[in-house]
Scaffold this active site. Structure first.
Site, PDB file in Angstrom:
ATOM      1  N   CYS A 158       0.765  -1.168  -0.032  1.00  0.00           N
ATOM      2  CA  CYS A 158       0.064   0.157   0.065  1.00  0.00           C
ATOM      3  C   CYS A 158       1.200   1.185  -0.128  1.00  0.00           C
ATOM      4  O   CYS A 158       1.496   1.760   1.027  1.00  0.00           O
ATOM      5  CB  CYS A 158      -0.891  -0.130   1.135  1.00  0.00           C
ATOM      6  SG  CYS A 158      -1.916   1.328   1.225  1.00  0.00           S
TER       7      CYS A 158
ATOM      8  N   GLU B  96      -4.197   1.032  -5.970  1.00  0.00           N
ATOM      9  CA  GLU B  96      -3.156  -0.240  -6.399  1.00  0.00           C
ATOM     10  C   GLU B  96      -2.905  -0.394  -7.985  1.00  0.00           C
ATOM     11  O   GLU B  96      -4.003   0.100  -8.498  1.00  0.00           O
ATOM     12  CB  GLU B  96      -3.702  -1.593  -5.755  1.00  0.00           C
ATOM     13  CG  GLU B  96      -2.515  -2.662  -5.665  1.00  0.00           C
ATOM     14  CD  GLU B  96      -1.347  -2.278  -5.155  1.00  0.00           C
ATOM     15  OE1 GLU B  96      -0.167  -1.899  -5.937  1.00  0.00           O
ATOM     16  OE2 GLU B  96      -1.245  -1.989  -4.023  1.00  0.00           O
TER      17      GLU B  96
END
Length: 275
Positions: free
Chosen positions: A2, A110
């Protein structure tokens, strides 16, 4: 992993999600939709002695308390692998000391780097960014660790990292093999309660993949680099919500047009603050 997330909610919305109105270093808080490592963002901590929760604005990218010079660290430690969090020197100290925090976000980004045309960039980019959030529109709470480092002047610098775990078997697995540890309201409180939930086994019970549904938005390729915080939300969106679970590989007809997406997003997403 992340490495980027959306932090666009105002202070009052964050307070409601955190369950406290008490802040530290609030003057450093600036909402935005493209938080990246080294930026200052709100995380929630809890004092073990008093039980008081605080929204603390910290720098993303953990600097261990024992580091002599952050510039000599081999990597920018914005993520901590849950599988090895008890073993790595940078993280085992905060784990043992109960320096746990909750990172409050609207969702995270992402990048899809596969070959499936249903997910890949329609403009031929080598990777396609997606925004990942909770389907009900509530703020996403991630498990984190923090530490306190002192600079040459003796000033305290508070930094944090986001714990990640393998995404195998989750709704995110089509997009990336890692994901942040996502907490619900109950586990958020338990994660912060380092007295009642102490020790390796207690920590490990929270460090697990999120198995529930997630919402995905395809983004513009501009997310490869820092975006201007003044950019409008409409400019940020390329296509639309994916209306079917990612595990069922959405078809093209499930993607709305950019204009339809802007209208839906205005109804379902929190506003972006450019303060």
């Amino acid at each position: 992993m992340c490495g980027r997330y959306r932090n666009g909610s105002d202070a009052e919305t964050i307070e409601a999600a955190a369950g406290t109105t008490q802040w530290r270093d609030r003057e450093n808080f600036r909402a935005g939709y493209n938080a990246s490592p080294t930026t200052n963002n709100p995380v929630v901590t809890k004092d073990a002695a008093s039980g008081t929760k605080t929204i603390h604005v910290m720098r993303w990218g953990l600097i261990p308390s024992w580091a002599k010079d952050p510039k000599t660290l081999p990597t920018l430690m914005f993520n901590a692998r849950g599988e090895t969090v008890h073993d790595k020197p940078a993280f085992r100290g905060p784990v043992k000391a109960g320096k746990r925090c909750v990172v409050i976000t609207d969702g995270f980004y992402e990048w899809y780097r596969g070959k499936d045309s249903k997910y890949a960039s329609p403009t031929g980019e080598t990777s396609q960014p997606y925004h990942v959030s909770l389907p009900d529109g509530s703020l996403m709470k991630m498990a984190g660790l923090y530490d306190v480092w002192k600079n040459a002047e003796g000033n305290q610098v508070f930094t944090y990292t986001i714990i990640t775990i393998a995404s195998r078997g989750t709704k995110l697995s089509w997009l990336h093999d890692r994901m942040p540890v996502i907490l619900n309201d109950e586990s958020q409180e338990q994660w912060l309660d380092v007295e009642a939930f102490a020790g390796k086994s207690a920590v490990d019970q929270f460090v697990k993949p999120y198995m529930k549904e997630l919402e995905f938005i395809r983004m513009t390729s501009n997310l490869h680099g820092p975006l201007p915080e003044s950019a409008s939300r409409g400019q940020e969106i390329l296509s639309a919500f994916l209306r079917t679970p990612p595990s069922k590989k959405p078809k093209r007809e499930h993607l709305e047009s950019p204009e339809e997406d802007k209208q839906n997003l205005a109804k379902t997403s929190p506003s972006i603050m450019d303060s």
